[in-house]
Design a protein around this motif. Structure first.
Motif, PDB file in Angstrom:
ATOM      1  N   CYS A  22     -58.941  35.975 -28.205  1.00  0.00           N
ATOM      2  CA  CYS A  22     -58.801  35.642 -26.788  1.00  0.00           C
ATOM      3  C   CYS A  22     -59.897  36.357 -26.019  1.00  0.00           C
ATOM      4  CB  CYS A  22     -57.457  36.104 -26.253  1.00  0.00           C
ATOM      5  SG  CYS A  22     -56.037  35.429 -27.130  1.00  0.00           S
ATOM      6  N   GLY A  23     -60.805  35.609 -25.441  1.00  0.00           N
ATOM      7  CA  GLY A  23     -61.882  36.240 -24.689  1.00  0.00           C
ATOM      8  C   GLY A  23     -62.860  36.902 -25.628  1.00  0.00           C
ATOM      9  N   ASN A  24     -62.862  38.224 -25.624  1.00  0.00           N
ATOM     10  CA  ASN A  24     -63.816  38.959 -26.456  1.00  0.00           C
ATOM     11  C   ASN A  24     -63.125  39.851 -27.474  1.00  0.00           C
ATOM     12  OD1 ASN A  24     -62.749  40.721 -24.629  1.00  0.00           O
ATOM     13  ND2 ASN A  24     -64.664  41.701 -24.101  1.00  0.00           N
ATOM     14  N   VAL A  43     -62.160  31.031 -24.013  1.00  0.00           N
ATOM     15  CA  VAL A  43     -62.245  31.475 -22.619  1.00  0.00           C
ATOM     16  C   VAL A  43     -60.901  31.293 -21.924  1.00  0.00           C
ATOM     17  CG1 VAL A  43     -63.345  31.058 -20.380  1.00  0.00           C
ATOM     18  CG2 VAL A  43     -64.724  31.052 -22.475  1.00  0.00           C
ATOM     19  N   GLY A  46     -58.535  33.884 -23.138  1.00  0.00           N
ATOM     20  CA  GLY A  46     -58.899  35.202 -22.599  1.00  0.00           C
ATOM     21  C   GLY A  46     -58.416  35.375 -21.171  1.00  0.00           C
ATOM     22  N   LEU A  47     -58.608  34.353 -20.345  1.00  0.00           N
ATOM     23  CA  LEU A  47     -58.158  34.421 -18.955  1.00  0.00           C
ATOM     24  C   LEU A  47     -56.633  34.497 -18.888  1.00  0.00           C
ATOM     25  CD1 LEU A  47     -60.609  31.821 -17.393  1.00  0.00           C
ATOM     26  CD2 LEU A  47     -60.708  34.313 -17.162  1.00  0.00           C
ATOM     27  N   TRP A  50     -55.388  37.931 -19.916  1.00  0.00           N
ATOM     28  CA  TRP A  50     -55.612  38.882 -18.832  1.00  0.00           C
ATOM     29  C   TRP A  50     -54.509  38.740 -17.774  1.00  0.00           C
ATOM     30  CZ3 TRP A  50     -57.904  43.162 -17.495  1.00  0.00           C
ATOM     31  CH2 TRP A  50     -58.031  43.478 -16.152  1.00  0.00           C
ATOM     32  N   LEU A  61     -61.350  43.301 -22.052  1.00  0.00           N
ATOM     33  CA  LEU A  61     -60.987  41.960 -21.610  1.00  0.00           C
ATOM     34  C   LEU A  61     -61.331  41.760 -20.134  1.00  0.00           C
ATOM     35  CD1 LEU A  61     -59.833  39.282 -22.507  1.00  0.00           C
ATOM     36  CD2 LEU A  61     -57.545  40.140 -21.950  1.00  0.00           C
ATOM     37  N   PHE A  64     -64.855  40.771 -19.862  1.00  0.00           N
ATOM     38  CA  PHE A  64     -65.003  39.370 -20.263  1.00  0.00           C
ATOM     39  C   PHE A  64     -64.597  38.439 -19.126  1.00  0.00           C
ATOM     40  CE2 PHE A  64     -63.069  35.474 -21.716  1.00  0.00           C
ATOM     41  CZ  PHE A  64     -64.106  34.918 -22.449  1.00  0.00           C
ATOM     42  N   VAL A  65     -63.446  38.726 -18.504  1.00  0.00           N
ATOM     43  CA  VAL A  65     -62.928  37.889 -17.415  1.00  0.00           C
ATOM     44  C   VAL A  65     -63.916  37.875 -16.251  1.00  0.00           C
ATOM     45  CG1 VAL A  65     -61.100  37.737 -15.659  1.00  0.00           C
ATOM     46  CG2 VAL A  65     -60.505  38.097 -18.064  1.00  0.00           C
ATOM     47  N   ALA A  68     -66.824  35.713 -17.185  1.00  0.00           N
ATOM     48  CA  ALA A  68     -66.439  34.298 -17.191  1.00  0.00           C
ATOM     49  C   ALA A  68     -66.353  33.768 -15.766  1.00  0.00           C
ATOM     50  CB  ALA A  68     -65.099  34.121 -17.908  1.00  0.00           C
TER      51      ALA A  68
END
Length: 86
Positions: A22-24, A43, A46-47, A50, A61, A64-65, A68
């Motif tokens: 998820c994400g990174n 992506v 990941g969002l 978060w 994370l 990353f968010v 993004a």
């Protein structure tokens, strides 16, 4: 420390845990959420991870968010500029 599914918050036994990118980074999820969220993009997951507030490695994370969101905002700006020129 007890492991929980980052999406639904359910406590997970040793054999119930799955990992989902998820994400990174990799997050711990239950089988049901693994099946539900696997089709999403990295992506999107990941969002969502978060937003739950339960994500592991929150600081990584968060970075990353933020990246993004910057990318999404830049894409929107460039599309608006392109539409003005047509």
């Amino acid at each position: 420390m007890e492991k929980i599914c980052i999406f639904c918050g359910r406590s997970l036994g040793r054999w119930e845990r799955k990992s989902l990118y998820c994400g990174n980074g990799t997050q711990t999820v239950c089988k049901e959420c693994y099946e539900k969220y696997s089709p999403m993009t990295n992506v999107e997951r990941g969002l969502l991870a978060w937003e739950t507030g339960r994500a592991e490695s929150r600081e990584e994370l968060r970075e990353f968010v933020e990246q993004a969101e910057r990318t999404r905002d830049e894409t929107r700006r460039s599309k608006k500029q392109d539409s003005r020129h047509h």
